[in-house]
Design a protein around this motif. Sequence first.
Motif, PDB file in Angstrom:
ATOM      1  N   TYR A  66       0.605  -1.496  -0.043  1.00 36.19           N
ATOM      2  CA  TYR A  66      -0.192  -0.011   0.020  1.00 36.19           C
ATOM      3  C   TYR A  66       0.767   1.094  -0.157  1.00 36.19           C
ATOM      4  O   TYR A  66       2.033   1.076   0.281  1.00 36.19           O
ATOM      5  CB  TYR A  66      -1.067  -0.086   1.179  1.00 36.19           C
ATOM      6  CG  TYR A  66      -0.276   0.100   2.629  1.00 36.19           C
ATOM      7  CD1 TYR A  66      -0.217   1.239   3.149  1.00 36.19           C
ATOM      8  CD2 TYR A  66      -0.235  -1.291   3.237  1.00 36.19           C
ATOM      9  CE1 TYR A  66       0.468   1.226   4.451  1.00 36.19           C
ATOM     10  CE2 TYR A  66       0.359  -0.968   4.579  1.00 36.19           C
ATOM     11  CZ  TYR A  66       0.675   0.121   5.258  1.00 36.19           C
ATOM     12  OH  TYR A  66       1.082   0.301   6.461  1.00 36.19           O
ATOM     13  N   TYR A  93      -3.192  -0.084  -2.693  1.00 37.40           N
ATOM     14  CA  TYR A  93      -4.109  -0.135  -1.715  1.00 37.40           C
ATOM     15  C   TYR A  93      -4.183  -1.213  -0.896  1.00 37.40           C
ATOM     16  O   TYR A  93      -4.043  -2.368  -1.534  1.00 37.40           O
ATOM     17  CB  TYR A  93      -5.486   0.327  -1.875  1.00 37.40           C
ATOM     18  CG  TYR A  93      -5.660   1.864  -2.699  1.00 37.40           C
ATOM     19  CD1 TYR A  93      -5.476   2.677  -1.852  1.00 37.40           C
ATOM     20  CD2 TYR A  93      -6.333   1.948  -4.002  1.00 37.40           C
ATOM     21  CE1 TYR A  93      -5.628   4.066  -2.605  1.00 37.40           C
ATOM     22  CE2 TYR A  93      -6.369   2.975  -4.690  1.00 37.40           C
ATOM     23  CZ  TYR A  93      -6.123   4.278  -3.758  1.00 37.40           C
ATOM     24  OH  TYR A  93      -6.459   5.390  -4.386  1.00 37.40           O
ATOM     25  N   GLY A  94      -4.109  -1.378   0.439  1.00 41.37           N
ATOM     26  CA  GLY A  94      -3.803  -2.631   1.096  1.00 41.37           C
ATOM     27  C   GLY A  94      -5.051  -3.379   1.550  1.00 41.37           C
ATOM     28  O   GLY A  94      -6.115  -3.089   0.944  1.00 41.37           O
TER      29      GLY A  94
END
Length: 362
Positions: free
Chosen positions: A125, A136-137
């Motif tokens: 992320y 994005y995590g």
Amino acid sequence: MASQAAEVEHPRKAFGWAARDPSGLLSPFNFSRRETAEKDVAFKVLYCGICHSDLHMAKNEWGFSTYPLVPGHEVVGVVTQVGSKVEKFKVGDRVGVGCLVDSCRTCQNCSEDLENYCPQYTLTYSAKYKDGTITYGGYSDSMVTDEHFVVRIPDGLPLDAAAPLLCAGITVYSPLRYFALDKPGLHVGVVGLGGLGHMAVKFAKAFGAKVTVISTSPHKKEEAIQHLGADSFLISRDQDEMQAANGTLDGIIDTVSAFHPLLPLIGLLKSHGKLVMVGAPEKPLELPVFPLLVGRKIVAGSGIGGMKETQEMMDFAAEHNVKPDIEIIPIDYVNTAMERLLKADVKYRFVIDIGNTLKPSS
């Protein structure tokens, strides 16, 4: 310096919780994931561990956060789709993604299964893919990741417990293996008894080592010995205790991320002993050289692990029943969990129940 990224619209809608600025406050966030490419694995996220670095990154304390920021690099779930050239996974498999989602694949480190030391690795992320889009995590409902960076979760390992192994677990497993502290009968010290430290104790014991926990907190002694299985406990501020243990340890895994003196720890090592740093203090530590010379001692560092070793670690954990101690929380508790993490008020890892609590209306 923190930066703001414009959301690039991908075909696959996604939902998670994100920080928008250095306050670190997390709130619901609609975004998108790329379509599943030929080597990609898409999976529904069921659990995600909270790592201390999530807190640092949400608040831009390391200076390179990109907002909006969806944290999470201890991500586990079940495969929902695979690309046409995926060989290792199928729909329904239990999988996880740790700290990395890409690397150059061509450098010497990558060729030696050390993607974690690739100069061009891509973090899970707040980093950029090769196409310029932001990663994005796992505080989100889905992930799409190249199969090379996906880990299989063995059937004997509960998914919620597997999540922290993808960062905390591999961070301590890798140095124990590389620095040959994985042999029965060795005496290993573990400094700090948090998310990393408690995993270091468990893995070292599973390797057959004798384990001594070194801590500033006397109240952790009973927990370390009775619950985690350590053999002994040293209070690092007690000079008499430390002096009595001088020259007794083959190696030390130091998990502390705050400023602390190294000289007493170096004193605990036998000749040829190794002090391995896996915590990341923000300020430089003082390193006295003379004590290294008189015992041919080593101070080293280690960061997570490559993909091959991460899978090996996961399989070892399942075989030897090595599991983190976790507190499962709903997603809407995440800001409170971050506050508690700041005060070290967790035993020993928060895991977000994404599957049951992350809803588009949350």
